[in-house]
Design a protein around this motif. Sequence first.
Motif, PDB file in Angstrom:
ATOM      1  N   LEU A  43      -4.113  -2.663 -11.752  1.00  0.00           N
ATOM      2  CA  LEU A  43      -3.850  -3.007 -10.360  1.00  0.00           C
ATOM      3  C   LEU A  43      -2.670  -2.212  -9.803  1.00  0.00           C
ATOM      4  O   LEU A  43      -2.736  -1.656  -8.701  1.00  0.00           O
ATOM      5  CB  LEU A  43      -3.563  -4.508 -10.239  1.00  0.00           C
ATOM      6  CG  LEU A  43      -4.748  -5.458 -10.332  1.00  0.00           C
ATOM      7  CD1 LEU A  43      -4.261  -6.898 -10.407  1.00  0.00           C
ATOM      8  CD2 LEU A  43      -5.680  -5.277  -9.142  1.00  0.00           C
ATOM      9  N   ALA A  44      -1.592  -2.157 -10.565  1.00  0.00           N
ATOM     10  CA  ALA A  44      -0.391  -1.466 -10.096  1.00  0.00           C
ATOM     11  C   ALA A  44      -0.630   0.033  -9.961  1.00  0.00           C
ATOM     12  O   ALA A  44      -0.214   0.657  -8.973  1.00  0.00           O
ATOM     13  CB  ALA A  44       0.777  -1.744 -11.040  1.00  0.00           C
ATOM     14  N   CYS A  45      -1.295   0.635 -10.952  1.00  0.00           N
ATOM     15  CA  CYS A  45      -1.541   2.076 -10.904  1.00  0.00           C
ATOM     16  C   CYS A  45      -2.458   2.432  -9.742  1.00  0.00           C
ATOM     17  O   CYS A  45      -2.215   3.424  -9.029  1.00  0.00           O
ATOM     18  CB  CYS A  45      -2.157   2.543 -12.224  1.00  0.00           C
ATOM     19  SG  CYS A  45      -1.025   2.454 -13.629  1.00  0.00           S
ATOM     20  N   LEU A  46      -3.500   1.649  -9.541  1.00  0.00           N
ATOM     21  CA  LEU A  46      -4.425   1.907  -8.440  1.00  0.00           C
ATOM     22  C   LEU A  46      -3.702   1.805  -7.100  1.00  0.00           C
ATOM     23  O   LEU A  46      -3.873   2.650  -6.211  1.00  0.00           O
ATOM     24  CB  LEU A  46      -5.588   0.916  -8.497  1.00  0.00           C
ATOM     25  CG  LEU A  46      -6.654   1.056  -7.409  1.00  0.00           C
ATOM     26  CD1 LEU A  46      -7.352   2.404  -7.520  1.00  0.00           C
ATOM     27  CD2 LEU A  46      -7.667  -0.083  -7.496  1.00  0.00           C
ATOM     28  N   THR A  47      -2.852   0.790  -6.950  1.00  0.00           N
ATOM     29  CA  THR A  47      -2.158   0.579  -5.682  1.00  0.00           C
ATOM     30  C   THR A  47      -1.122   1.663  -5.415  1.00  0.00           C
ATOM     31  O   THR A  47      -1.082   2.247  -4.327  1.00  0.00           O
ATOM     32  CB  THR A  47      -1.475  -0.797  -5.684  1.00  0.00           C
ATOM     33  OG1 THR A  47      -2.446  -1.819  -5.916  1.00  0.00           O
ATOM     34  CG2 THR A  47      -0.788  -1.055  -4.353  1.00  0.00           C
ATOM     35  N   CYS A  48      -0.264   1.937  -6.394  1.00  0.00           N
ATOM     36  CA  CYS A  48       0.801   2.926  -6.199  1.00  0.00           C
ATOM     37  C   CYS A  48       0.233   4.311  -5.900  1.00  0.00           C
ATOM     38  O   CYS A  48       0.674   4.985  -4.954  1.00  0.00           O
ATOM     39  CB  CYS A  48       1.696   2.992  -7.442  1.00  0.00           C
ATOM     40  SG  CYS A  48       3.114   1.883  -7.390  1.00  0.00           S
ATOM     41  N   CYS A  49      -0.714   4.749  -6.697  1.00  0.00           N
ATOM     42  CA  CYS A  49      -1.252   6.094  -6.521  1.00  0.00           C
ATOM     43  C   CYS A  49      -2.034   6.215  -5.219  1.00  0.00           C
ATOM     44  O   CYS A  49      -1.987   7.260  -4.553  1.00  0.00           O
ATOM     45  CB  CYS A  49      -2.134   6.457  -7.710  1.00  0.00           C
ATOM     46  SG  CYS A  49      -1.228   6.606  -9.267  1.00  0.00           S
ATOM     47  N   THR A  50      -2.738   5.159  -4.815  1.00  0.00           N
ATOM     48  CA  THR A  50      -3.458   5.183  -3.545  1.00  0.00           C
ATOM     49  C   THR A  50      -2.492   5.228  -2.372  1.00  0.00           C
ATOM     50  O   THR A  50      -2.708   5.971  -1.407  1.00  0.00           O
ATOM     51  CB  THR A  50      -4.382   3.958  -3.432  1.00  0.00           C
ATOM     52  OG1 THR A  50      -5.327   3.962  -4.503  1.00  0.00           O
ATOM     53  CG2 THR A  50      -5.124   3.962  -2.103  1.00  0.00           C
ATOM     54  N   GLY A  77       2.768  12.701 -10.611  1.00  0.00           N
ATOM     55  CA  GLY A  77       2.739  11.616 -11.587  1.00  0.00           C
ATOM     56  C   GLY A  77       3.815  10.573 -11.422  1.00  0.00           C
ATOM     57  O   GLY A  77       3.841   9.584 -12.168  1.00  0.00           O
ATOM     58  N   SER A  78       4.725  10.731 -10.448  1.00  0.00           N
ATOM     59  CA  SER A  78       5.807   9.758 -10.299  1.00  0.00           C
ATOM     60  C   SER A  78       5.288   8.386  -9.900  1.00  0.00           C
ATOM     61  O   SER A  78       5.815   7.357 -10.326  1.00  0.00           O
ATOM     62  CB  SER A  78       6.822  10.253  -9.270  1.00  0.00           C
ATOM     63  OG  SER A  78       6.228  10.376  -7.980  1.00  0.00           O
ATOM     64  N   GLY A  79       4.224   8.360  -9.068  1.00  0.00           N
ATOM     65  CA  GLY A  79       3.653   7.078  -8.676  1.00  0.00           C
ATOM     66  C   GLY A  79       3.053   6.344  -9.856  1.00  0.00           C
ATOM     67  O   GLY A  79       3.179   5.119  -9.977  1.00  0.00           O
ATOM     68  N   LEU A  80       2.410   7.088 -10.750  1.00  0.00           N
ATOM     69  CA  LEU A  80       1.811   6.477 -11.935  1.00  0.00           C
ATOM     70  C   LEU A  80       2.887   5.902 -12.851  1.00  0.00           C
ATOM     71  O   LEU A  80       2.746   4.785 -13.371  1.00  0.00           O
ATOM     72  CB  LEU A  80       0.979   7.516 -12.678  1.00  0.00           C
ATOM     73  CG  LEU A  80       0.213   7.025 -13.912  1.00  0.00           C
ATOM     74  CD1 LEU A  80      -0.812   5.975 -13.521  1.00  0.00           C
ATOM     75  CD2 LEU A  80      -0.471   8.192 -14.620  1.00  0.00           C
ATOM     76  N   PHE A 117       8.906  11.767  -3.644  1.00  0.00           N
ATOM     77  CA  PHE A 117       9.503  11.917  -4.971  1.00  0.00           C
ATOM     78  C   PHE A 117      10.671  12.903  -4.939  1.00  0.00           C
ATOM     79  O   PHE A 117      10.585  13.981  -4.372  1.00  0.00           O
ATOM     80  CB  PHE A 117       8.441  12.419  -5.948  1.00  0.00           C
ATOM     81  CG  PHE A 117       8.978  12.767  -7.301  1.00  0.00           C
ATOM     82  CD1 PHE A 117       9.544  11.803  -8.105  1.00  0.00           C
ATOM     83  CD2 PHE A 117       8.909  14.073  -7.773  1.00  0.00           C
ATOM     84  CE1 PHE A 117      10.038  12.119  -9.358  1.00  0.00           C
ATOM     85  CE2 PHE A 117       9.401  14.407  -9.020  1.00  0.00           C
ATOM     86  CZ  PHE A 117       9.967  13.429  -9.817  1.00  0.00           C
ATOM     87  N   GLY A 118      11.763  12.500  -5.554  1.00  0.00           N
ATOM     88  CA  GLY A 118      12.956  13.334  -5.605  1.00  0.00           C
ATOM     89  C   GLY A 118      13.980  12.990  -4.553  1.00  0.00           C
ATOM     90  O   GLY A 118      15.104  13.478  -4.606  1.00  0.00           O
ATOM     91  N   ARG A 119      13.610  12.141  -3.581  1.00  0.00           N
ATOM     92  CA  ARG A 119      14.535  11.766  -2.521  1.00  0.00           C
ATOM     93  C   ARG A 119      14.921  10.294  -2.565  1.00  0.00           C
ATOM     94  O   ARG A 119      15.784   9.865  -1.808  1.00  0.00           O
ATOM     95  CB  ARG A 119      13.909  12.070  -1.154  1.00  0.00           C
ATOM     96  CG  ARG A 119      13.675  13.558  -0.874  1.00  0.00           C
ATOM     97  CD  ARG A 119      13.258  13.736   0.573  1.00  0.00           C
ATOM     98  NE  ARG A 119      13.135  15.133   0.946  1.00  0.00           N
ATOM     99  CZ  ARG A 119      11.976  15.768   1.081  1.00  0.00           C
ATOM    100  NH1 ARG A 119      10.856  15.120   0.827  1.00  0.00           N
ATOM    101  NH2 ARG A 119      11.936  17.038   1.447  1.00  0.00           N
ATOM    102  N   ASN A 120      14.267   9.513  -3.387  1.00  0.00           N
ATOM    103  CA  ASN A 120      14.472   8.062  -3.383  1.00  0.00           C
ATOM    104  C   ASN A 120      15.833   7.684  -3.965  1.00  0.00           C
ATOM    105  O   ASN A 120      16.160   8.049  -5.099  1.00  0.00           O
ATOM    106  CB  ASN A 120      13.367   7.365  -4.186  1.00  0.00           C
ATOM    107  CG  ASN A 120      13.138   7.977  -5.550  1.00  0.00           C
ATOM    108  OD1 ASN A 120      12.611   9.080  -5.652  1.00  0.00           O
ATOM    109  ND2 ASN A 120      13.521   7.258  -6.595  1.00  0.00           N
ATOM    110  N   PRO A 121      16.657   6.929  -3.212  1.00  0.00           N
ATOM    111  CA  PRO A 121      17.961   6.513  -3.716  1.00  0.00           C
ATOM    112  C   PRO A 121      17.899   5.288  -4.627  1.00  0.00           C
ATOM    113  O   PRO A 121      18.874   4.987  -5.317  1.00  0.00           O
ATOM    114  CB  PRO A 121      18.748   6.196  -2.441  1.00  0.00           C
ATOM    115  CG  PRO A 121      17.705   5.757  -1.472  1.00  0.00           C
ATOM    116  CD  PRO A 121      16.472   6.561  -1.802  1.00  0.00           C
TER     117      PRO A 121
END
Length: 331
Positions: A43-50, A77-80, A117-121
């Motif tokens: 569930l988490a992988c499907l939601t984040c990557c989508t 791959g950061s979302g995964l 990705f790369g900007r998130n504090p």
Amino acid sequence: MTSAAESGFDPRPALLRVLLACLPGALALLWFNGWGVLIQLLLACLTCCTCDWLVRRLRHQPAPTCNLLEQRWLAEGSGLVSAVLLALALPSYAPWWLTVASAAFASLFGKAIFGGFGRNPFNPAMLGYAFALITFPAQMTQWPTPGVSHDLLAALNQVFAFGNGLPDGWSQATVLDTLSHNDRLTLDELFASHPAFGGVGGHGAEWVNLAFLAGGAFLLQQRAIRWQAPAGMLGALFVISLLCWNGSGSDSNGSPLLHLFSGATMLGAFFIASEPVSGASTPRGQLYFGIGVGLLTYLIRTWGGYPDGIAFAVLLMNLCVTRLDRLGAAR
């Protein structure tokens, strides 16, 4: 501010190592907690990557030139990775909408709103976890009893049905939650009588933490992470719990080993506190970051309103990263 992807750095090898290092802990959780772990991961992988994919489409961003496993949907791959870490931290039989909402929050407010990705504090996975803990506190207390037979059909029914809670005998309070609310039994009596307690920490949680420790050792051996943040967190947690340990009475705060091998300690040390984007960038700054996470985790566990304070400890220390790096760079 330039993102990691725009700077020419290829994050895929490091992210693949993180996913591989998560495997022992994920398998241990699956063994003790049942099929709910796998359902939460999907569930988490499907939601984040989508969510990541939709944001890129809405912003008309070009397709990433380097995709994890050569899949555009996964991007770098950061979302995964964020989804996996979030799912491993959530209760195994949390309702589907809690996992979806938390993963979407982690993706949109933990990363996309800051430019990707790369900007998130802030650590996206811990931001999603904190969102779930604050917004749905009742559902976040439904932790499964290790060793109870959780078949796949019952797990699917629990996660996707709108029930009032886990079936009788499926759920119990965690070690840290029991300890924070205990006012009459000694620590020895809790270990002897309460099913949540194991040898030195939480029953099942001891092996899960050992599995994540093994994964963390792999990351260190592969030089995918530095040692400073994990060592700082575990060292600070050990020292403060040793100094504040008041024996085995009913008012005991727990031994150092109990704190090290209960909750999400090893997951937090090697996979959360060591996250390079939202954490400190200098070696000494990472050490200070880890020490701060360890101290805050103990304070929240012992005197705060939440039994496992790693998420809030990491997010609070994310606010101090700039100052920590300045201190780390000073001679």
